[in-house]
Design a protein around this motif. Structure first.
Motif, PDB file in Angstrom:
ATOM      1  N   UNK A   1     -40.760 139.146  -9.792  1.00 52.14           N
ATOM      2  CA  UNK A   1     -42.259 138.427  -9.725  1.00 52.14           C
ATOM      3  C   UNK A   1     -41.804 136.774 -10.101  1.00 52.14           C
ATOM      4  N   UNK A   2     -41.146 136.594 -11.059  1.00 52.24           N
ATOM      5  CA  UNK A   2     -40.470 135.089 -11.428  1.00 52.24           C
ATOM      6  C   UNK A   2     -39.859 134.622 -10.095  1.00 52.24           C
ATOM      7  N   UNK A   3     -38.893 135.058  -9.604  1.00 54.35           N
ATOM      8  CA  UNK A   3     -38.280 134.815  -8.442  1.00 54.35           C
ATOM      9  C   UNK A   3     -39.332 134.657  -7.179  1.00 54.35           C
ATOM     10  N   UNK A   4     -40.152 135.512  -6.994  1.00 55.62           N
ATOM     11  CA  UNK A   4     -40.901 135.456  -5.841  1.00 55.62           C
ATOM     12  C   UNK A   4     -41.884 134.180  -6.229  1.00 55.62           C
ATOM     13  N   UNK A   5     -42.161 133.645  -7.453  1.00 58.01           N
ATOM     14  CA  UNK A   5     -43.103 132.694  -7.839  1.00 58.01           C
ATOM     15  C   UNK A   5     -42.155 131.344  -7.341  1.00 58.01           C
ATOM     16  N   UNK A   6     -41.150 131.580  -7.660  1.00 59.19           N
ATOM     17  CA  UNK A   6     -40.154 130.182  -7.356  1.00 59.19           C
ATOM     18  C   UNK A   6     -40.154 130.024  -5.885  1.00 59.19           C
ATOM     19  N   UNK A   7     -39.903 131.235  -5.046  1.00 54.08           N
ATOM     20  CA  UNK A   7     -39.989 131.031  -3.660  1.00 54.08           C
ATOM     21  C   UNK A   7     -41.130 130.567  -3.063  1.00 54.08           C
ATOM     22  N   UNK A   8     -42.330 131.146  -3.689  1.00 62.21           N
ATOM     23  CA  UNK A   8     -43.550 130.559  -3.023  1.00 62.21           C
ATOM     24  C   UNK A   8     -44.038 129.280  -3.498  1.00 62.21           C
ATOM     25  N   UNK A   9     -43.512 128.843  -4.651  1.00 62.72           N
ATOM     26  CA  UNK A   9     -43.659 127.321  -4.879  1.00 62.72           C
ATOM     27  C   UNK A   9     -42.991 126.487  -3.964  1.00 62.72           C
ATOM     28  N   UNK A  10     -41.528 126.804  -3.723  1.00 59.18           N
ATOM     29  CA  UNK A  10     -40.806 126.044  -2.690  1.00 59.18           C
ATOM     30  C   UNK A  10     -41.565 126.024  -1.529  1.00 59.18           C
TER      31      UNK A  10
ATOM     32  N   UNK B   1     -34.934 124.981  -0.177  1.00 60.94           N
ATOM     33  CA  UNK B   1     -34.871 125.599  -1.625  1.00 60.94           C
ATOM     34  C   UNK B   1     -35.138 126.966  -1.919  1.00 60.94           C
ATOM     35  N   UNK B   2     -36.215 127.404  -1.013  1.00 59.22           N
ATOM     36  CA  UNK B   2     -36.886 128.954  -1.024  1.00 59.22           C
ATOM     37  C   UNK B   2     -35.860 129.657  -0.767  1.00 59.22           C
ATOM     38  N   UNK B   3     -35.064 129.521   0.123  1.00 59.73           N
ATOM     39  CA  UNK B   3     -33.865 130.036   0.752  1.00 59.73           C
ATOM     40  C   UNK B   3     -32.670 130.243  -0.383  1.00 59.73           C
ATOM     41  N   UNK B   4     -32.620 129.198  -1.085  1.00 57.82           N
ATOM     42  CA  UNK B   4     -31.529 129.273  -2.320  1.00 57.82           C
ATOM     43  C   UNK B   4     -32.019 130.050  -3.289  1.00 57.82           C
ATOM     44  N   UNK B   5     -33.472 130.168  -3.752  1.00 53.62           N
ATOM     45  CA  UNK B   5     -33.885 130.793  -4.690  1.00 53.62           C
ATOM     46  C   UNK B   5     -33.947 132.340  -4.352  1.00 53.62           C
ATOM     47  N   UNK B   6     -34.237 132.884  -3.029  1.00 53.85           N
ATOM     48  CA  UNK B   6     -33.945 134.038  -2.390  1.00 53.85           C
ATOM     49  C   UNK B   6     -32.610 134.788  -2.781  1.00 53.85           C
ATOM     50  N   UNK B   7     -31.597 133.766  -2.129  1.00 55.02           N
ATOM     51  CA  UNK B   7     -30.190 134.110  -2.404  1.00 55.02           C
ATOM     52  C   UNK B   7     -29.680 134.210  -3.954  1.00 55.02           C
ATOM     53  N   UNK B   8     -30.262 133.361  -4.796  1.00 55.26           N
ATOM     54  CA  UNK B   8     -29.929 133.091  -6.199  1.00 55.26           C
ATOM     55  C   UNK B   8     -30.552 134.411  -6.718  1.00 55.26           C
ATOM     56  N   UNK B   9     -31.703 134.879  -6.604  1.00 54.25           N
ATOM     57  CA  UNK B   9     -32.473 135.910  -7.174  1.00 54.25           C
ATOM     58  C   UNK B   9     -31.806 137.206  -6.920  1.00 54.25           C
ATOM     59  N   UNK B  10     -31.111 137.205  -5.819  1.00 54.16           N
ATOM     60  CA  UNK B  10     -30.498 138.675  -5.274  1.00 54.16           C
ATOM     61  C   UNK B  10     -29.171 138.783  -5.973  1.00 54.16           C
TER      62      UNK B  10
ATOM     63  N   UNK C   1     -21.859 129.330  -2.834  1.00 55.32           N
ATOM     64  CA  UNK C   1     -22.447 128.433  -3.967  1.00 55.32           C
ATOM     65  C   UNK C   1     -23.602 129.587  -3.923  1.00 55.32           C
ATOM     66  N   UNK C   2     -24.042 129.752  -5.365  1.00 51.41           N
ATOM     67  CA  UNK C   2     -25.224 130.421  -5.861  1.00 51.41           C
ATOM     68  C   UNK C   2     -25.979 129.819  -6.661  1.00 51.41           C
ATOM     69  N   UNK C   3     -27.275 129.726  -6.510  1.00 55.47           N
ATOM     70  CA  UNK C   3     -28.101 128.909  -7.312  1.00 55.47           C
ATOM     71  C   UNK C   3     -28.538 129.703  -8.560  1.00 55.47           C
ATOM     72  N   UNK C   4     -28.461 129.380  -9.744  1.00 54.89           N
ATOM     73  CA  UNK C   4     -28.757 130.114 -11.093  1.00 54.89           C
ATOM     74  C   UNK C   4     -30.174 130.242 -11.053  1.00 54.89           C
TER      75      UNK C   4
END
Length: 321
Positions: free
Chosen positions: A69-78, A86-95, A107-110
């Motif tokens: 849910x937190x990762x989804x919130x980051x993606x939605x916010x972006x 940035x949304x793509x980076x959050x999806x990759x980083x969350x995965x 590169x992986x987003x923390x």
């Protein structure tokens, strides 16, 4: 152990406030609290751990759902800000699930502090395996697992915070021992003073540890973390007898996972910046930021908690009918 222990919730409340404090200030006081707050959470989790043949799905979901849910919130916010990259980076980083971002070999987003949710899954699974051995091998296996987690992290960061879970094994198993051998009964004022002196000495002369990137520079930082955690547990027992303090900290302690998720979201999206500018007209200081952060994170977490309780209540009523 399904019965809640009040001073443990109080200790968790102190721990999550220290997380907010550490992410606001950068002085020596906050460096000191950083020496113990994450080990404390793993120790408390180990205290309540009950070994099972295998991890139950519902227990996994309790950690994976807030993470997703937190990762989804980051993606939605972006996406709402039209920051599609940035949304793509959050999806990759969350995965991938690394607390810190890194660039080698790719590169992986923390994902920030929610690495803790993934690490908790791994440490519980590891503990289940450790406790199947004879008890005389438990600490040796925990130390070995922690050592491997620390050493391998600096070679290659495995996905889903595997090594962070391995690094937490020592603290988790020690927490289990606290309950099994009833060690907390020996925690009194004199012992706590001695632990405080050792804790401060270890911090001052040997530095701190950072569990998000498996950074344990020496054994003295581990000793410092254990002594600091013991001091907080003793202080929590004292606060248990102070009426208004124990109620507030207990309330906060029962929502630590929700507060953590809310905090990481506001921290990485900087949504408090506009609120700070509106309230303080650019004259705010770090205390203002910390105060506002506590109000925002705990307030939003309280709303989420009430919504969860409401939904669960409706589901329960529906099942009865």
């Amino acid at each position: 152990m399904k019965t809640r222990i009040k001073y443990m919730d109080i200790a968790k409340g102190i721990g999550i406030i220290c997380v907010l404090l550490g992410h606001t200030y950068a002085n020596e006081v906050c460096m000191l609290v950083n020496t113990f707050h994450m080990p404390l959470f793993f120790i408390i989790s180990g205290f309540f751990f009950v070994p099972k043949e295998k991890m139950e799905i519902k227990n996994c979901l309790k950690l994976l759902i807030p993470y997703c849910i937190t990762i989804a919130a980051f993606v939605l916010f972006s996406l709402l800000k039209r920051e599609y990259g940035n949304a793509t980076l959050w999806i990759r980083g969350g995965a991938y699930g690394s607390g810190y971002e890194y660039e080698t070999p790719f590169f992986i987003k923390g994902v920030g502090g929610i690495w803790f949710l993934l690490a908790m899954l791994w440490v519980k699974s590891i503990a289940n395996k450790i406790f199947k051995f004879d008890e005389k091998y438990w600490m040796l296996l925990a130390i070995l697992t922690t050592y491997v987690g620390v050493k391998t992290y600096h070679c290659f960061v495995f996905p889903w915070s595997v090594q962070c879970g391995m690094t937490a094994s020592l603290f988790f198993v020690l927490g289990y021992y606290l309950r099994k051998d009833d060690l907390l009964k020996h925690l009194n004022f004199l012992v706590s003073v001695i632990f405080f002196i050792i804790w401060f000495y270890c911090y001052k002369y040997y530095g701190t540890l950072t569990m998000a990137n498996c950074n344990i520079p020496n054994i003295m930082t581990v000793i410092g973390a254990l002594c600091g955690s013991a001091v907080i547990l003793y202080v929590s027992k004292i606060f248990e007898r102070v009426f208004w303090v124990n109620n507030v900290l207990e309330y906060i302690g029962k929502m630590t996972l929700i507060i953590l998720c809310v905090h990481i979201f506001e921290l990485h999206t900087n949504i408090l910046a506009d609120i700070q500018n509106l309230l303080y007209k650019k004259t705010y200081n770090l205390f203002h930021i910390f105060f506002l952060r506590c109000i925002f994170d705990i307030g939003v977490a309280s709303i989420i908690k009430k919504l969860i309780t409401l939904v669960e209540g409706k589901q329960l009523n529906g099942n009865h009918t």
